[in-house]
Write a protein that holds these residues in place. Structure first.
Motif, mmCIF file in Angstrom:
data_model
loop_
_atom_site.group_PDB
_atom_site.id
_atom_site.type_symbol
_atom_site.label_atom_id
_atom_site.label_comp_id
_atom_site.label_asym_id
_atom_site.label_seq_id
_atom_site.Cartn_x
_atom_site.Cartn_y
_atom_site.Cartn_z
ATOM 1 N N GLY A 39 0.772 -1.243 0.000
ATOM 2 C CA GLY A 39 0.000 0.000 0.000
ATOM 3 C C GLY A 39 0.800 1.288 0.000
ATOM 4 N N VAL A 40 2.104 1.193 -0.185
ATOM 5 C CA VAL A 40 2.937 2.412 -0.176
ATOM 6 C C VAL A 40 2.711 3.219 -1.461
ATOM 7 C CG1 VAL A 40 5.319 3.254 -0.269
ATOM 8 C CG2 VAL A 40 4.709 1.415 1.312
ATOM 9 N N ASP A 41 2.576 4.551 -1.294
ATOM 10 C CA ASP A 41 2.423 5.462 -2.434
ATOM 11 C C ASP A 41 3.726 6.178 -2.780
ATOM 12 O OD1 ASP A 41 -0.548 5.247 -2.551
ATOM 13 O OD2 ASP A 41 -0.421 6.199 -0.578
ATOM 14 N N ILE A 42 4.543 6.473 -1.758
ATOM 15 C CA ILE A 42 5.787 7.232 -1.955
ATOM 16 C C ILE A 42 6.902 6.516 -1.201
ATOM 17 C CG2 ILE A 42 6.960 9.457 -1.659
ATOM 18 C CD1 ILE A 42 4.298 10.811 -1.336
ATOM 19 N N CYS A 43 8.031 6.301 -1.857
ATOM 20 C CA CYS A 43 9.156 5.723 -1.132
ATOM 21 C C CYS A 43 10.267 6.751 -0.992
ATOM 22 C CB CYS A 43 9.666 4.460 -1.814
ATOM 23 S SG CYS A 43 10.494 4.740 -3.377
ATOM 24 N N VAL A 44 10.855 6.791 0.201
ATOM 25 C CA VAL A 44 12.076 7.556 0.441
ATOM 26 C C VAL A 44 13.227 6.574 0.298
ATOM 27 C CG1 VAL A 44 13.405 8.856 2.161
ATOM 28 C CG2 VAL A 44 10.902 9.092 2.059
ATOM 29 N N SER A 45 14.297 7.010 -0.350
ATOM 30 C CA SER A 45 15.466 6.140 -0.431
ATOM 31 C C SER A 45 16.718 7.006 -0.466
ATOM 32 C CB SER A 45 15.378 5.253 -1.679
ATOM 33 O OG SER A 45 16.499 4.392 -1.734
ATOM 34 N N GLY A 46 17.682 6.651 0.386
ATOM 35 C CA GLY A 46 18.914 7.426 0.482
ATOM 36 C C GLY A 46 20.104 6.661 -0.017
ATOM 37 N N SER A 47 20.640 5.754 0.820
ATOM 38 C CA SER A 47 21.899 5.093 0.483
ATOM 39 C C SER A 47 21.777 4.252 -0.786
ATOM 40 C CB SER A 47 22.375 4.233 1.656
ATOM 41 O OG SER A 47 21.354 3.357 2.070
ATOM 42 N N TYR A 48 20.654 3.596 -0.997
ATOM 43 C CA TYR A 48 20.505 2.784 -2.214
ATOM 44 C C TYR A 48 20.676 3.654 -3.465
ATOM 45 C CZ TYR A 48 18.232 0.430 -6.092
ATOM 46 O OH TYR A 48 17.964 -0.067 -7.332
ATOM 47 N N LEU A 49 20.016 4.800 -3.482
ATOM 48 C CA LEU A 49 20.076 5.652 -4.684
ATOM 49 C C LEU A 49 21.453 6.287 -4.853
ATOM 50 C CD1 LEU A 49 16.627 7.531 -4.668
ATOM 51 C CD2 LEU A 49 17.302 5.500 -5.960
ATOM 52 N N PHE A 50 21.989 6.863 -3.764
ATOM 53 C CA PHE A 50 23.228 7.628 -3.905
ATOM 54 C C PHE A 50 24.467 6.727 -4.035
ATOM 55 C CE2 PHE A 50 20.456 11.076 -2.564
ATOM 56 C CZ PHE A 50 20.895 12.113 -3.384
ATOM 57 N N ASN A 51 24.373 5.463 -3.612
ATOM 58 C CA ASN A 51 25.510 4.548 -3.796
ATOM 59 C C ASN A 51 25.495 3.876 -5.167
ATOM 60 O OD1 ASN A 51 26.413 5.142 -1.258
ATOM 61 N ND2 ASN A 51 25.486 3.347 -0.281
ATOM 62 N N HIS A 52 24.412 4.068 -5.888
ATOM 63 C CA HIS A 52 24.271 3.440 -7.194
ATOM 64 C C HIS A 52 25.146 4.186 -8.207
ATOM 65 C CE1 HIS A 52 22.184 1.279 -10.395
ATOM 66 N NE2 HIS A 52 21.529 0.593 -9.467
ATOM 67 N N THR A 53 25.723 3.464 -9.146
ATOM 68 C CA THR A 53 26.571 4.140 -10.133
ATOM 69 C C THR A 53 25.742 5.000 -11.092
ATOM 70 O OG1 THR A 53 26.481 2.088 -11.381
ATOM 71 C CG2 THR A 53 28.507 2.514 -10.140
ATOM 72 N N ASN A 54 24.479 4.633 -11.285
ATOM 73 C CA ASN A 54 23.612 5.399 -12.188
ATOM 74 C C ASN A 54 22.326 5.740 -11.437
ATOM 75 O OD1 ASN A 54 21.772 6.297 -14.093
ATOM 76 N ND2 ASN A 54 22.539 4.920 -15.702
ATOM 77 N N ILE A 55 22.272 6.965 -10.905
ATOM 78 C CA ILE A 55 21.146 7.331 -10.024
ATOM 79 C C ILE A 55 19.831 7.383 -10.796
ATOM 80 C CG2 ILE A 55 21.276 9.870 -10.143
ATOM 81 C CD1 ILE A 55 21.155 9.676 -6.952
ATOM 82 N N GLN A 56 19.912 7.761 -12.053
ATOM 83 C CA GLN A 56 18.710 7.776 -12.899
ATOM 84 C C GLN A 56 18.123 6.360 -12.997
ATOM 85 O OE1 GLN A 56 17.654 10.230 -15.970
ATOM 86 N NE2 GLN A 56 15.893 8.925 -15.510
ATOM 87 N N HIS A 57 19.002 5.409 -13.258
ATOM 88 C CA HIS A 57 18.556 4.015 -13.366
ATOM 89 C C HIS A 57 18.014 3.531 -12.018
ATOM 90 C CE1 HIS A 57 18.377 -0.162 -14.497
ATOM 91 N NE2 HIS A 57 19.149 -0.482 -13.471
ATOM 92 N N ALA A 58 18.704 3.920 -10.931
ATOM 93 C CA ALA A 58 18.273 3.481 -9.584
ATOM 94 C C ALA A 58 16.876 4.014 -9.267
ATOM 95 C CB ALA A 58 19.289 3.946 -8.546
ATOM 96 N N ILE A 59 16.628 5.272 -9.606
ATOM 97 C CA ILE A 59 15.285 5.835 -9.376
ATOM 98 C C ILE A 59 14.249 5.036 -10.183
ATOM 99 C CG2 ILE A 59 13.817 7.858 -9.847
ATOM 100 C CD1 ILE A 59 16.183 9.625 -8.958
ATOM 101 N N ASP A 60 14.601 4.719 -11.410
ATOM 102 C CA ASP A 60 13.667 3.958 -12.256
ATOM 103 C C ASP A 60 13.340 2.589 -11.664
ATOM 104 O OD1 ASP A 60 13.550 6.065 -14.007
ATOM 105 O OD2 ASP A 60 14.972 5.225 -15.444
ATOM 106 N N THR A 61 14.310 1.969 -10.960
ATOM 107 C CA THR A 61 14.026 0.649 -10.383
ATOM 108 C C THR A 61 13.003 0.737 -9.238
ATOM 109 O OG1 THR A 61 15.794 0.748 -8.709
ATOM 110 C CG2 THR A 61 16.374 -0.193 -10.862
ATOM 111 N N LEU A 62 12.843 1.940 -8.666
ATOM 112 C CA LEU A 62 11.872 2.096 -7.576
ATOM 113 C C LEU A 62 10.501 2.531 -8.078
ATOM 114 C CD1 LEU A 62 14.092 3.865 -4.873
ATOM 115 C CD2 LEU A 62 13.638 1.424 -5.167
ATOM 116 N N ARG A 63 10.448 2.899 -9.332
ATOM 117 C CA ARG A 63 9.178 3.406 -9.879
ATOM 118 C C ARG A 63 8.340 2.233 -10.368
ATOM 119 N NH1 ARG A 63 8.223 8.319 -10.322
ATOM 120 N NH2 ARG A 63 10.274 9.215 -10.546
#
Ligand code: DX5
Ligand code: ZN
Length: 213
Positions: A188-212
């Motif tokens: 039931g989550v509508d919005i996710c917060v993510s810090g270390s997963y996104l910023f440690n990723h080599t491609n932040i654009q791709h990382a954001i897409d994996t959460l969408r």
């Protein structure tokens, strides 16, 4: 699923660059963690740095207060016109009053629940809230492990939310990554917060897409 990267995991020596990077990558909100060293055992940023984040961001701010004396901080950050200000239920004697105050300032009010706090405590507050933030780690630090019982809590909160205020969003914060995002969406989550997963990723654009999801 909306994605709100937590700036806590950004490179603070290159804060403007990192805020622009997440906005350019198409995030929905910029999550800003304000800690006072009292409510949580960590100290982060105040109005000078949050102003700099607001100036660099092309997406709305989602300010997460982890402080004592919430009202003081709400008044401090209100001029920055964030989209949301969330405060911890555990640290507020008069949550209903503070919700009204946040809304009167033109900001969408949200409440945060620590891992031990039952969702049913929101029964008489939900109708006035625009968002509930469920902590899936103990607040204070990025990079911690996801606490699994947050999933059951989200499911119980969703039942209450659907019955009382279907427009109220459910946000999750702590240990979110590509491995648990589907489970969180299904709960039931509508919005996710993510810090270390996104910023440690080599491609932040791709990382954001994996959460969408
Ligand atoms: C923790 C903060 C979170 C944190 C999330 O107190 O509220 O927003 O930055 O970081 P990760 O995604 O690394 O758990
Ligand atoms: Zn947060």
């Amino acid at each position: 699923m909306l994605v709100a990267p937590s700036v806590l995991s950004a490179d603070f020596g290159n804060l403007e660059r990192d805020v622009q990077r997440i906005c350019d990558a198409g995030c929905d909100l910029v999550h800003v963690d304000v800690m006072d060293g009292h409510f949580v055992p960590n100290l982060t940023i105040g109005p000078v740095v949050v102003s700099a984040i607001a100036a660099a961001a092309t997406k709305p701010l989602d300010i997460h207060l982890m402080v004592e004396n919430n009202t003081f901080f709400v008044e401090l950050f209100a001029p920055l016109k964030p989209e949301f200000i969330s405060f911890h239920l555990e640290e507020e004697k008069h949550p209903h009053r503070l919700i009204q105050k946040i809304r009167s300032l033109g900001i969408r009010p949200a409440i945060v629940l620590n891992p031990h706090t039952r969702p049913e405590t929101l029964e008489y507050l939900l109708e006035d809230l625009d968002m509930v933030l469920v902590m899936s780690v103990n607040p204070g630090f990025g990079g911690q492990h996801f606490i699994p019982n947050a999933v059951e809590k989200i499911k119980r909160l969703k039942i209450l939310r659907d019955a009382i205020n279907p427009d109220c969003l459910i946000e999750i914060d702590g240990g979110v990554n590509e491995n648990n995002i589907i489970m969180l969406r299904d709960a039931g989550v509508d919005i996710c917060v993510s810090g270390s997963y996104l910023f440690n990723h080599t491609n932040i654009q791709h990382a954001i897409d994996t959460l969408r999801v």
